[in-house]
Design a protein around this motif. Structure first.
Motif, PDB file in Angstrom:
ATOM      1  N   ASP A 169      47.173 -14.342  70.990  1.00  0.00           N
ATOM      2  CA  ASP A 169      46.372 -13.462  71.833  1.00  0.00           C
ATOM      3  C   ASP A 169      45.184 -12.858  71.099  1.00  0.00           C
ATOM      4  N   ARG A 170      45.008 -13.215  69.851  1.00  0.00           N
ATOM      5  CA  ARG A 170      43.875 -12.684  69.082  1.00  0.00           C
ATOM      6  C   ARG A 170      42.580 -13.264  69.632  1.00  0.00           C
ATOM      7  N   ALA A 171      41.547 -12.432  69.661  1.00  0.00           N
ATOM      8  CA  ALA A 171      40.257 -12.862  70.194  1.00  0.00           C
ATOM      9  C   ALA A 171      39.644 -13.923  69.295  1.00  0.00           C
ATOM     10  N   PRO A 172      38.912 -14.854  69.883  1.00  0.00           N
ATOM     11  CA  PRO A 172      38.255 -15.871  69.062  1.00  0.00           C
ATOM     12  C   PRO A 172      37.191 -15.249  68.165  1.00  0.00           C
ATOM     13  N   PRO A 173      36.824 -15.930  67.100  1.00  0.00           N
ATOM     14  CA  PRO A 173      35.874 -15.380  66.137  1.00  0.00           C
ATOM     15  C   PRO A 173      34.530 -14.980  66.742  1.00  0.00           C
TER      16      PRO A 173
ATOM     17  N   ALA B 132      32.849 -11.287  66.424  1.00  0.00           N
ATOM     18  CA  ALA B 132      31.513 -11.066  65.875  1.00  0.00           C
ATOM     19  C   ALA B 132      30.657 -10.281  66.853  1.00  0.00           C
ATOM     20  N   GLN B 133      30.751 -10.599  68.135  1.00  0.00           N
ATOM     21  CA  GLN B 133      29.980  -9.862  69.132  1.00  0.00           C
ATOM     22  C   GLN B 133      30.415  -8.401  69.184  1.00  0.00           C
ATOM     23  N   ALA B 134      31.698  -8.157  69.080  1.00  0.00           N
ATOM     24  CA  ALA B 134      32.199  -6.786  69.099  1.00  0.00           C
ATOM     25  C   ALA B 134      31.714  -6.026  67.867  1.00  0.00           C
ATOM     26  N   ALA B 135      31.682  -6.690  66.721  1.00  0.00           N
ATOM     27  CA  ALA B 135      31.212  -6.035  65.505  1.00  0.00           C
ATOM     28  C   ALA B 135      29.734  -5.684  65.613  1.00  0.00           C
ATOM     29  N   VAL B 136      28.947  -6.573  66.193  1.00  0.00           N
ATOM     30  CA  VAL B 136      27.521  -6.300  66.366  1.00  0.00           C
ATOM     31  C   VAL B 136      27.327  -5.146  67.329  1.00  0.00           C
ATOM     32  N   ALA B 137      28.084  -5.117  68.404  1.00  0.00           N
ATOM     33  CA  ALA B 137      27.966  -4.035  69.376  1.00  0.00           C
ATOM     34  C   ALA B 137      28.328  -2.694  68.755  1.00  0.00           C
ATOM     35  N   ARG B 138      29.353  -2.676  67.922  1.00  0.00           N
ATOM     36  CA  ARG B 138      29.757  -1.422  67.276  1.00  0.00           C
ATOM     37  C   ARG B 138      28.729  -0.952  66.269  1.00  0.00           C
ATOM     38  N   SER B 139      28.036  -1.879  65.646  1.00  0.00           N
ATOM     39  CA  SER B 139      27.099  -1.485  64.596  1.00  0.00           C
ATOM     40  C   SER B 139      25.791  -0.947  65.160  1.00  0.00           C
TER      41      SER B 139
END
Length: 120
Positions: free
Chosen positions: A74-78, A82-89
């Motif tokens: 159930d882990r999100a694909p890479p 990466a998109q989530a990390a960019v959004a958080r930054s």
């Protein structure tokens, strides 16, 4: 980490043996009788180093494959990670219809200091 270090060492060893073998077998060079053993030994050492290097690469590949297999399904694909990390930054692109924040005004600088000597 040890496997990666060993791979770097064997890669350097392969390079050294290749350079030595190329020097002993360069075009137009006739090796002396005693250098024939050096050529044979360098060729054998090169083959051993290449085999060790391939073995370490396989070990690294198996570690990566084992980690991928052990990851929960159930882990999100890479890409999504990466998109989530960019959004958080805060570096995410702005949605359509929104304008980006205006650039900050540059700092005000005082009058230039008088230059020494006469002006022309």
């Amino acid at each position: 980490m040890h496997t990666r270090t060993a791979l770097a060492v064997t890669d350097n060893s392969v390079t050294v043996h290749q350079d030595r073998l190329h020097a002993l077998t360069r075009p137009g060079y006739v090796p002396a009788f005693y250098e024939l053993d050096w050529i044979t030994n360098s060729a054998v050492d090169l083959r051993v180093a290449q085999t060790e290097s391939r073995t370490y690469l396989q070990a690294i590949r198996r570690v990566v494959e084992a980690r991928e297999a052990a990851a929960p399904a159930d882990r999100a694909p890479p890409v999504r990670l990466a998109q989530a990390a960019v959004a958080r930054s805060g570096h995410a692109s702005h949605a359509t219809g929104q304008t980006p924040d205006p650039p900050a005004p540059s700092a005000v600088v005082g009058p230039p200091a008088p230059a020494p000597g006469p002006r022309r």
